[in-house]
Design a protein around this motif. Structure first.
Motif, PDB file in Angstrom:
ATOM      1  N   SER A   1     -29.106   6.144 -25.324  1.00 40.69           N
ATOM      2  CA  SER A   1     -28.197   5.844 -26.432  1.00 40.69           C
ATOM      3  C   SER A   1     -28.832   6.350 -27.709  1.00 40.69           C
ATOM      4  O   SER A   1     -30.047   6.554 -27.780  1.00 40.69           O
ATOM      5  CB  SER A   1     -27.929   4.336 -26.521  1.00 40.69           C
TER       6      SER A   1
ATOM      7  N   LEU B   1     -24.420   4.793 -30.246  1.00 44.66           N
ATOM      8  CA  LEU B   1     -23.488   5.322 -29.242  1.00 44.66           C
ATOM      9  C   LEU B   1     -24.146   5.357 -27.862  1.00 44.66           C
ATOM     10  O   LEU B   1     -25.364   5.584 -27.760  1.00 44.66           O
ATOM     11  CB  LEU B   1     -23.061   6.753 -29.614  1.00 44.66           C
TER      12      LEU B   1
ATOM     13  N   LEU C   1     -24.811   7.497 -24.713  1.00 43.75           N
ATOM     14  CA  LEU C   1     -24.783   8.945 -24.496  1.00 43.75           C
ATOM     15  C   LEU C   1     -24.608   9.264 -23.019  1.00 43.75           C
ATOM     16  O   LEU C   1     -25.231   8.651 -22.165  1.00 43.75           O
ATOM     17  CB  LEU C   1     -26.075   9.601 -25.012  1.00 43.75           C
TER      18      LEU C   1
ATOM     19  N   LYS D   1     -22.535  15.916 -21.435  1.00 41.50           N
ATOM     20  CA  LYS D   1     -21.413  16.472 -22.211  1.00 41.50           C
ATOM     21  C   LYS D   1     -20.140  16.587 -21.368  1.00 41.50           C
ATOM     22  O   LYS D   1     -20.158  17.169 -20.286  1.00 41.50           O
ATOM     23  CB  LYS D   1     -21.780  17.856 -22.733  1.00 41.50           C
TER      24      LYS D   1
ATOM     25  N   SER E   1     -14.558   9.313 -27.248  1.00 45.07           N
ATOM     26  CA  SER E   1     -15.640  10.234 -26.916  1.00 45.07           C
ATOM     27  C   SER E   1     -15.895  11.125 -28.116  1.00 45.07           C
ATOM     28  O   SER E   1     -14.964  11.710 -28.661  1.00 45.07           O
ATOM     29  CB  SER E   1     -15.250  11.105 -25.720  1.00 45.07           C
TER      30      SER E   1
ATOM     31  N   HIS F   1     -17.674  14.403 -29.218  1.00 44.68           N
ATOM     32  CA  HIS F   1     -18.291  15.597 -28.627  1.00 44.68           C
ATOM     33  C   HIS F   1     -19.100  16.394 -29.635  1.00 44.68           C
ATOM     34  O   HIS F   1     -19.903  17.233 -29.264  1.00 44.68           O
ATOM     35  CB  HIS F   1     -17.213  16.500 -28.027  1.00 44.68           C
TER      36      HIS F   1
ATOM     37  N   PHE G   1     -23.597  15.563 -30.893  1.00 46.31           N
ATOM     38  CA  PHE G   1     -24.790  15.883 -30.108  1.00 46.31           C
ATOM     39  C   PHE G   1     -24.569  17.202 -29.374  1.00 46.31           C
ATOM     40  O   PHE G   1     -23.447  17.544 -29.015  1.00 46.31           O
ATOM     41  CB  PHE G   1     -25.072  14.763 -29.102  1.00 46.31           C
TER      42      PHE G   1
ATOM     43  N   GLU H   1     -24.941  16.254 -25.223  1.00 49.29           N
ATOM     44  CA  GLU H   1     -24.385  15.001 -24.751  1.00 49.29           C
ATOM     45  C   GLU H   1     -23.083  14.656 -25.463  1.00 49.29           C
ATOM     46  O   GLU H   1     -22.754  15.231 -26.496  1.00 49.29           O
ATOM     47  CB  GLU H   1     -25.389  13.852 -24.985  1.00 49.29           C
ATOM     48  N   THR H   2     -22.379  13.700 -24.871  1.00 48.83           N
ATOM     49  CA  THR H   2     -21.191  13.158 -25.510  1.00 48.83           C
ATOM     50  C   THR H   2     -21.500  11.708 -25.890  1.00 48.83           C
ATOM     51  O   THR H   2     -22.030  10.963 -25.064  1.00 48.83           O
ATOM     52  CB  THR H   2     -19.982  13.215 -24.555  1.00 48.83           C
ATOM     53  N   GLY H   3     -21.183  11.348 -27.135  1.00 45.50           N
ATOM     54  CA  GLY H   3     -21.400   9.981 -27.576  1.00 45.50           C
ATOM     55  C   GLY H   3     -20.178   9.137 -27.258  1.00 45.50           C
ATOM     56  O   GLY H   3     -19.045   9.594 -27.396  1.00 45.50           O
TER      57      GLY H   3
END
Lengths: 97, 477
Positions: A85, A89, A91, A94, B131, B133, B136, B139-141
């Protein structure tokens, strides 16, 4: 009905299960066996029987619309459950549409 | 033979409750990330959902407002799919038996004709998280503040036949949820979101294959997306191809829709009744209590404006298009010339709001001042033309109508002697034109009015000016 390896693959993908290719035929056979069992249920006469969502003769209680306070200390405890995190948030790898 | 477009809309309305639908986390927008979370909306093991009574009441209010059947017994179901901002791996929704059944919405189209659009159903469900995008690189927060916010999903019949009908439906629905005060309807913040199902057919033939367009958060985007989709499908069909049933995303920057391939496989949601929630059973008395609390609704208000104020249907429709505007109008028009008030609100006020990008809710001119301005026209303190000058100051700088009139010396000249003096000066300066007028050039009358009005800096009472001018010109020199 027959459970093909393609159906197994698709079902596994929907459930996010990583099934090794080698196991597909075996799992298909197992699921087929389960389906045969389920099929037997269609022999039960159900005409005119109301669909039952719950076996209990209870109804949903309602909660008064009242918001309780939340604090950052509590939030940070929840964030610790996540492997990663940052900046408040969670994490995850992606994901992009 | 031309193509006919068939449109159905699914609208997600965020209900403006204090707390989430299944837990007591606040729903307020814009908090620190993940601050408004708890074991229930984070899907921690062992947590159980408890339904919010206000979310139920707001759903009932909507159902009653569109004349729908309220189901005395409805069932919550799990809609299964995987996405990081959906912590449980399923969304609690309603499937086979929603709380609101069939209803309808009456639209008034641009040409003044009316059209009924069927509402298939409306069901309660929980919103997902967000989400992020961008922040980061790899990564996705995930921010779960929104997860569990109550939504009412309103599904229409495929009854709309043009982009403008779809927009009219969405606007009417938007006005309705604001009237009912069940949602703030804020489209920028995502409180009111729309998906459109669009297909083409030859008139009279069965429906064609549809595409579902997501991500429509403004009236203009809805219109653009449908127009784009109509062209895209027409090109496919006329070149002998087939439209694929799929989910498409509207890209507002490019003004086009594109396929969301990731969604193709995910459309098998494997709904089943949620064992954590019992059937929602509504007593007749509960529904009647909600009915008794309903405010006057847009159609009824429009009718009343036509009858009580004697307004034309068009004016009444515009003025009741939002509850805030209707309330504003009623304060302004009470006891005054109703049509004058309607013209000022629809022309000057809405125009100024439009130019400054403001809404009636944040209008810089309080209704009381607007009313005072119109009173000053009616009691002949100022003319309608000067009133526009006062209005501009009022809108830009605020302050009191009477103060502006005094400070700027805008009080209307109603003294006949003063007006006669102005006119005499104008006539003395223009002997040639006076002679021409008296020789039969009637058109010059307007010239004298203009000159005299200019000499008074626009402040002369127009009726008196006209009358005295005519007297002066018609008397033999």
């Amino acid at each position: 009905m027959s459970f093909t390896t393609d159906t197994v693959k698709r079902t596994a993908s929907l459930a996010r299960l990583a099934l090794p290719e080698a196991d597909l035929a075996h799992v298909a056979q197992q699921l087929e066996g389960i389906l045969v069992l389920i099929e037997k249920l269609s022999a039960v006469p159900t005409e005119g029987v109301e669909i039952m969502a719950h076996p209990l003769e209870l109804q949903q209680p309602l909660r008064e619309d009242r918001a309780d306070g939340r604090d950052l200390a509590g939030r940070d405890i929840y964030l610790k459950n996540a492997p990663v995190s940052a900046d408040g948030l969670f994490l995850v790898p992606k994901v992009i549409e | 033979m031309s193509w006919e477009v068939v449109i159905g809309l699914e609208v997600h309305v965020q209900l403006n409750t204090q707390s989430k639908i299944f837990c007591s986390c606040p729903t307020r927008y814009g908090a620190e990330p993940n601050l408004h979370t708890c074991p229930v909306c984070l899907a921690l093991p062992g947590a159980l959902p408890v339904l919010n009574a206000a979310a139920v009441d707001k759903a009932i209010a909507f159902g009653l407002a569109v004349g729908a059947e309220i189901n005395r017994r409805s069932i919550f179901a799990r809609k299964n799919y995987f996405y990081p901002d959906l912590p449980k791996g399923y969304q609690i929704s309603q499937y086979e038996i929603p709380i609101v059944g069939r209803g309808q919405l009456l639209l008034t189209l641009a040409d003044g004709t009316e059209k009924v659009v069927g509402i298939t159903r409306a069901h309660l469900e929980e919103d997902a998280g967000k989400s992020l995008h961008e922040a980061f690189s790899a990564e996705t927060g995930i921010d779960l503040n929104r997860a569990g916010t109550p939504l009412l999903e309103i599904v229409s019949e495929p009854d709309m036949r043009s982009p403008s009908e779809a927009v009219a439906y969405l606007k009417k629905l938007h006005a309705l949820v604001r009237y009912l005060d069940i949602s703030d309807g804020n489209m920028q913040e995502g409180s009111f979101r729309c998906d459109a199902n669009v297909s083409l057919r030859r008139a009279g033939e069965p429906f064609g294959t549809r595409a579902e367009i997501k991500n429509l958060n403004s009236f203009r985007f809805l219109e653009k997306a449908i127009e784009y989709e109509m062209e895209r499908q027409q090109d496919i069909l006329e070149s002998g191809g087939k439209v694929v049933q799929e989910t498409r995303l509207f890209d507002a920057n490019k003004g086009e829709t594109r396929s969301m391939r990731s969604k193709e496989e995910a459309n098998d949601y494997r709904y089943f009744p949620d064992p954590d929630l019992l059937p929602l059973v509504l007593e007749e008395s509960h529904i009647e209590t909600v009915r008794a609390s309903l405010p006057e609704l847009p159609d009824a208000k429009k009718q009343r404006f036509m009858e009580a104020y004697g307004l034309p249907a068009y004016d009444a429709g515009v003025l009741t298009s939002s509850r805030a505007l209707a309330d504003y109008y009623e304060v302004v028009a009470e006891g005054l010339d109703a049509k004058l008030a309607a013209n000022w609100l629809m022309g000057d006020l809405l125009g100024a709001l439009n130019r400054s990008g403001a809404e009636i809710e944040s209008c810089p001119v309080p209704a009381g001042q607007m009313r005072k301005l119109l009173q000053r026209i009616q009691d002949e303190t100022i003319s309608g033309k000067i009133a526009k000058e006062v209005f501009d100051v009022l809108f830009e700088q605020g302050a009191d109508v009477d103060d502006i009139i005094e400070r700027k010396g805008l009080r209307q000249i109603t003294d006949p002697a003063a007006i006669a003096r102005l006119i005499d000066e104008v006539l003395a300066k223009n002997p040639g034109q006076v002679a021409d007028y008296r020789a039969g050039k009637d058109k010059l009358f307007g010239f004298f009015v203009g000159q005299a009005m200019k000499a008074s800096q626009g402040k002369a009472n127009p009726e008196q000016l006209n009358r005295i001018l005519r007297e002066r010109l018609d008397q033999p020199s």
